[in-house]
Enzyme design. Structure first.
Site, PDB file in Angstrom:
ATOM      1  N   MET A  33      48.216  43.130  43.242  1.00 34.58           N
ATOM      2  CA  MET A  33      47.663  44.341  43.785  1.00 34.58           C
ATOM      3  C   MET A  33      47.806  44.532  45.543  1.00 34.58           C
ATOM      4  O   MET A  33      47.110  45.289  46.076  1.00 34.58           O
ATOM      5  CB  MET A  33      46.072  44.468  43.686  1.00 34.58           C
ATOM      6  CG  MET A  33      45.739  44.372  42.047  1.00 34.58           C
ATOM      7  SD  MET A  33      44.627  45.253  41.415  1.00 34.58           S
ATOM      8  CE  MET A  33      43.256  44.434  42.117  1.00 34.58           C
ATOM      9  N   GLY A  39      48.105  32.850  49.169  1.00 33.47           N
ATOM     10  CA  GLY A  39      47.998  32.617  47.676  1.00 33.47           C
ATOM     11  C   GLY A  39      49.147  33.386  46.896  1.00 33.47           C
ATOM     12  O   GLY A  39      49.833  32.783  46.020  1.00 33.47           O
ATOM     13  N   HIS A  40      49.433  34.660  47.323  1.00 34.29           N
ATOM     14  CA  HIS A  40      50.326  35.334  46.658  1.00 34.29           C
ATOM     15  C   HIS A  40      51.867  34.863  47.305  1.00 34.29           C
ATOM     16  O   HIS A  40      52.699  34.617  46.024  1.00 34.29           O
ATOM     17  CB  HIS A  40      50.317  36.714  47.370  1.00 34.29           C
ATOM     18  CG  HIS A  40      49.156  37.343  47.039  1.00 34.29           C
ATOM     19  ND1 HIS A  40      48.179  37.983  47.663  1.00 34.29           N
ATOM     20  CD2 HIS A  40      48.731  37.990  45.582  1.00 34.29           C
ATOM     21  CE1 HIS A  40      47.233  38.681  47.491  1.00 34.29           C
ATOM     22  NE2 HIS A  40      47.513  38.685  46.009  1.00 34.29           N
ATOM     23  N   LYS A 166      45.921  30.750  39.088  1.00 32.11           N
ATOM     24  CA  LYS A 166      44.588  30.220  38.487  1.00 32.11           C
ATOM     25  C   LYS A 166      43.559  30.508  39.282  1.00 32.11           C
ATOM     26  O   LYS A 166      42.302  30.270  38.526  1.00 32.11           O
ATOM     27  CB  LYS A 166      44.843  28.898  38.068  1.00 32.11           C
ATOM     28  CG  LYS A 166      45.811  28.654  36.921  1.00 32.11           C
ATOM     29  CD  LYS A 166      45.639  27.414  36.168  1.00 32.11           C
ATOM     30  CE  LYS A 166      46.456  26.550  36.414  1.00 32.11           C
ATOM     31  NZ  LYS A 166      46.407  25.040  35.482  1.00 32.11           N
ATOM     32  N   LYS A 167      43.449  31.175  40.378  1.00 33.02           N
ATOM     33  CA  LYS A 167      42.304  31.712  41.118  1.00 33.02           C
ATOM     34  C   LYS A 167      41.577  32.776  40.098  1.00 33.02           C
ATOM     35  O   LYS A 167      40.282  32.650  39.789  1.00 33.02           O
ATOM     36  CB  LYS A 167      42.414  32.407  42.403  1.00 33.02           C
ATOM     37  CG  LYS A 167      41.329  32.535  43.189  1.00 33.02           C
ATOM     38  CD  LYS A 167      40.599  34.072  43.086  1.00 33.02           C
ATOM     39  CE  LYS A 167      41.662  34.933  43.969  1.00 33.02           C
ATOM     40  NZ  LYS A 167      40.753  36.245  43.251  1.00 33.02           N
ATOM     41  N   GLN A 171      41.550  35.761  33.719  1.00 33.77           N
ATOM     42  CA  GLN A 171      42.801  36.713  33.578  1.00 33.77           C
ATOM     43  C   GLN A 171      44.097  35.935  33.070  1.00 33.77           C
ATOM     44  O   GLN A 171      44.928  36.475  32.185  1.00 33.77           O
ATOM     45  CB  GLN A 171      42.848  37.340  35.118  1.00 33.77           C
ATOM     46  CG  GLN A 171      44.295  37.974  35.184  1.00 33.77           C
ATOM     47  CD  GLN A 171      44.364  38.739  36.343  1.00 33.77           C
ATOM     48  OE1 GLN A 171      43.804  39.815  36.652  1.00 33.77           O
ATOM     49  NE2 GLN A 171      45.044  38.270  37.284  1.00 33.77           N
ATOM     50  N   MET A 202      41.455  31.672  48.897  1.00 35.37           N
ATOM     51  CA  MET A 202      42.037  32.676  49.408  1.00 35.37           C
ATOM     52  C   MET A 202      41.906  34.251  48.209  1.00 35.37           C
ATOM     53  O   MET A 202      42.039  33.843  47.074  1.00 35.37           O
ATOM     54  CB  MET A 202      43.682  32.584  49.480  1.00 35.37           C
ATOM     55  CG  MET A 202      44.098  31.533  50.601  1.00 35.37           C
ATOM     56  SD  MET A 202      45.567  31.386  50.848  1.00 35.37           S
ATOM     57  CE  MET A 202      45.536  30.102  52.186  1.00 35.37           C
TER      58      MET A 202
HETATM   59  N1  ATP Z   1      44.066  32.046  46.133  1.00 40.01           N
HETATM   60  C1  ATP Z   1      44.820  32.170  45.429  1.00 40.01           C
HETATM   61  N2  ATP Z   1      45.533  31.116  44.628  1.00 40.01           N
HETATM   62  C2  ATP Z   1      46.423  31.425  43.784  1.00 40.01           C
HETATM   63  N3  ATP Z   1      46.741  32.521  43.295  1.00 40.01           N
HETATM   64  C3  ATP Z   1      46.067  33.666  43.859  1.00 40.01           C
HETATM   65  C4  ATP Z   1      45.167  33.457  44.871  1.00 40.01           C
HETATM   66  N4  ATP Z   1      44.481  34.484  45.114  1.00 40.01           N
HETATM   67  C5  ATP Z   1      45.246  35.781  44.330  1.00 40.01           C
HETATM   68  N5  ATP Z   1      46.108  34.923  43.540  1.00 40.01           N
HETATM   69  C6  ATP Z   1      46.913  35.358  42.507  1.00 40.01           C
HETATM   70  O1  ATP Z   1      47.816  36.597  42.941  1.00 40.01           O
HETATM   71  C7  ATP Z   1      48.021  37.562  42.031  1.00 40.01           C
HETATM   72  C8  ATP Z   1      47.645  38.728  42.412  1.00 40.01           C
HETATM   73  O2  ATP Z   1      46.248  38.925  42.571  1.00 40.01           O
HETATM   74  P1  ATP Z   1      45.297  40.068  43.616  1.00 40.01           P
HETATM   75  O3  ATP Z   1      46.707  41.058  44.240  1.00 40.01           O
HETATM   76  O4  ATP Z   1      44.374  40.726  42.712  1.00 40.01           O
HETATM   77  O5  ATP Z   1      44.964  39.228  44.774  1.00 40.01           O
HETATM   78  P2  ATP Z   1      43.360  38.393  44.839  1.00 40.01           P
HETATM   79  O6  ATP Z   1      43.436  37.681  46.266  1.00 40.01           O
HETATM   80  O7  ATP Z   1      43.187  37.896  43.686  1.00 40.01           O
HETATM   81  O8  ATP Z   1      42.624  39.800  45.064  1.00 40.01           O
HETATM   82  P3  ATP Z   1      41.208  40.151  44.846  1.00 40.01           P
HETATM   83  O9  ATP Z   1      40.469  40.104  45.895  1.00 40.01           O
HETATM   84  O10 ATP Z   1      41.195  41.485  44.128  1.00 40.01           O
HETATM   85  O11 ATP Z   1      40.562  39.074  43.683  1.00 40.01           O
HETATM   86  C9  ATP Z   1      46.939  36.980  40.721  1.00 40.01           C
HETATM   87  O12 ATP Z   1      47.637  36.530  39.630  1.00 40.01           O
HETATM   88  C10 ATP Z   1      46.030  36.166  41.480  1.00 40.01           C
HETATM   89  O13 ATP Z   1      45.375  35.155  40.503  1.00 40.01           O
HETATM   90  C1  PAF Z   2      47.362  40.987  37.337  1.00 40.94           C
HETATM   91  C2  PAF Z   2      46.915  42.172  38.282  1.00 40.94           C
HETATM   92  C3  PAF Z   2      48.092  42.584  39.183  1.00 40.94           C
HETATM   93  C4  PAF Z   2      46.778  43.476  37.263  1.00 40.94           C
HETATM   94  O1  PAF Z   2      46.545  44.556  38.073  1.00 40.94           O
HETATM   95  C5  PAF Z   2      45.698  41.916  38.759  1.00 40.94           C
HETATM   96  O2  PAF Z   2      44.761  42.064  38.145  1.00 40.94           O
HETATM   97  C6  PAF Z   2      45.810  40.897  39.917  1.00 40.94           C
HETATM   98  O3  PAF Z   2      46.393  41.182  41.068  1.00 40.94           O
HETATM   99  O4  PAF Z   2      45.181  39.595  39.542  1.00 40.94           O
HETATM  100  N1  BAL Z   3      42.631  39.522  41.103  1.00 43.82           N
HETATM  101  C1  BAL Z   3      41.523  40.354  40.132  1.00 43.82           C
HETATM  102  C2  BAL Z   3      41.732  41.834  40.255  1.00 43.82           C
HETATM  103  C3  BAL Z   3      40.614  42.472  40.405  1.00 43.82           C
HETATM  104  O1  BAL Z   3      39.455  41.865  40.697  1.00 43.82           O
HETATM  105  O2  BAL Z   3      40.318  43.878  39.947  1.00 43.82           O
END
Ligand code: ATP
Ligand code: PAF
Ligand code: BAL
Length: 296
Positions: A33, A39-40, A166-167, A171, A202
Site C-alpha cells: 500500500m 520491510g517492504h 509475516k508482520k 493476512q 517496521m
Molecule cells: N516490518 C515488516 N517486515 C516484513 N514485512 C513487512 C513489514 N511491514 C510491512 N511488511 C509487508 O509489506 C507488505 C505491504 O504492507 P503495507 O504496505 O500494508 O505496509 P505496512 O507497513 O504493513 O503498513 P501498515 O502500517 O498498514 O501495517 C505486506 O506483505 C506486509 O506484511
Molecule cells: C496485501 C495488501 C497490499 C492488500 O491491499 C495490504 O493488505 C498490505 O499492504 O498488507
Molecule cells: N498491512 C496491513 C494493511 C492494513 O492494515 O490495512
C-alpha cells in the site's frame, strides 16, 4: 522516473506480464500500500531471489478499510516510493488509478467499495474461518477486502510467485489458504518481520505515532522478547505468557485489541505450547493500531 515502468492501467499490466512470460521469464509480485520502508524493500529482495522479473504494486485499497478507519489519513508518498525502488532492480511498478468498478451513483455519493451496496462492485472473496479470529474481531470486513483485492491483483498481474511479510501474520495465512482453496497457480512466500534498531516492528503507520507514543510502543517488542525468554526457560502455559505481555503493554499505556497464542497455520488458539505457535498482538497507541508477533 526509475529504470522500471510505472503501469497504471489493468490491461497494460496484464499485457506486460504476458510479454515477459513469452520470453520465458518468471514474474514475482510484491503487493503493497506504499509509503515504503525497509520491510517492504526486504520483500523486494526476496522477490529478486525467486524470479527474474519483479513487479511491486502500490495501491491503498479502499475495500479493506471500514467506514471510520484510517483510509483518509493513511500515509502516501508515491514519488518517494519510486525513488526508494529505483536502486532495487525492480522491473515494473503497478500503481492502478482504481481497481474497482463503480457505478455513477457510487461516484456521485463518494462511496467506496467497502460500503457500496453492490451497485458497482458486489463480489467478495472470504476465507471464512481464518478471517474471524485476531484482527477479524475488531476489523470484521478487513480480510474480505484483502482477499478480494489480492485476487484482483493476482488476476491482473498473473505472477508466478508472490511475497508477503509475516508482520501481517494472519493476512499471510488467510492468503495462503485462499490460494490453496481456489487453486491459484502461485507460489506464496512469507518473509520475516523486519524491526527498527530499537525493536519496533517496521510499519508504514509508525510515522503517525508521536515521539512519546513511539517510545511507549517499544513495550510491544520488549514484551514479546520477554515472553520468548520465558518459553526458553520452560514456561508452556499460554495464559501465563499472554498475561505477562498484556501487563507490560498496558502499563506503557497501550490499548490492547488482542494478545493471543495460536497454531501457526490454523491460527487456532492454544492452551499449552506443544507445537509451533505464533504469539500475535494488535495494540493501539493514540490513534495508531500496531501489529507485532513472534513465531515460537
Ligand atoms: N516490518 C515488516 N517486515 C516484513 N514485512 C513487512 C513489514 N511491514 C510491512 N511488511 C509487508 O509489506 C507488505 C505491504 O504492507 P503495507 O504496505 O500494508 O505496509 P505496512 O507497513 O504493513 O503498513 P501498515 O502500517 O498498514 O501495517 C505486506 O506483505 C506486509 O506484511
Ligand atoms: C496485501 C495488501 C497490499 C492488500 O491491499 C495490504 O493488505 C498490505 O499492504 O498488507
Ligand atoms: N498491512 C496491513 C494493511 C492494513 O492494515 O490495512
Amino acid at each position: 522516473m526509475g529504470n522500471f515502468e510505472v503501469i497504471r492501467d489493468k490491461a497494460a499490466m496484464r499485457h506486460w506480464t504476458r510479454s515477459m512470460k513469452k520470453d520465458g521469464d518468471r514474474v514475482a509480485l510484491v503487493p503493497t500500500m506504499g509509503y515504503l520502508h525497509e520491510g517492504h524493500l526486504s520483500l523486494v529482495r526476496e522477490a529478486k531471489a525467486r524470479a527474474n522479473r519483479v513487479v511491486v504494486s502500490i495501491y491503498v485499497n479502499p475495500g479493506q478499510f471500514a467506514p471510520g478507519e484510517d483510509l483518509s489519513v493513511y500515509p502516501r508518498d508515491l514519488e518517494n516510493d519510486l525513488a526508494k525502488l529505483e536502486p532495487m532492480g525492480v522491473d515494473a511498478v503497478f500503481n492502478p488509478y482504481d481497481l474497482y468498478v463503480r457505478d455513477q451513483s457510487d461516484q456521485d455519493s463518494g462511496l467506496i467499495a467497502s460500503d457500496s451496496n453492490g451497485s458497482g462492485h458486489e463480489t467478495w472473496v472470504r476465507v471464512e474461518r481464518l478471517e474471524k479470529p485476531l484482527c477479524g474481531v475488531n476489523r470484521p470486513m478487513f480480510f474480505r477486502g484483502v482477499a478480494t483485492v489480492v485476487t484482483k491483483l493476482f488476476h491482473i498481474v498473473e505472477p508466478d510467485v508472490a511475497i508477503f511479510g509475516k508482520k501481517d501474520y494472519q493476512q499471510f495465512r488467510v492468503l495462503c489458504r485462499m490460494v490453496r482453496d481456489l487453486d491459484f497457480d502461485i507460489e506464496m512466500v512469507g518473509a520475516p518481520l523486519l524491526r527498527e534498531q530499537d525493536g519496533l516492528a517496521m510499519s508504514s503507520r509508525n510515522v503517525r505515532l508521536s515521539a512519546e507514543e513511539r517510545q511507549k510502543a517499544l513495550s510491544i517488542s520488549l514484551s514479546l522478547r520477554a515472553a520468548e525468554e520465558s518459553v526458553r526457560k520452560g514456561e508452556r502455559d499460554a495464559s501465563v505468557l499472554i498475561q505477562q505481555v498484556q501487563k507490560t503493554i498496558t502499563e506503557a499505556g497501550g490499548h490492547i485489541d488482542y494478545v493471543e497464542i495460536a497454531e501457526q497455520e490454523s491460527l487456532r488458539p492454544v492452551i499449552t505450547l506443544n507445537c509451533p505457535v505464533v504469539l500475535a498482538v494488535a495494540v493501539r497507541f493514540g490513534n495508531v493500531r500496531l501489529l507485532d508477533n513472534v513465531e515460537i
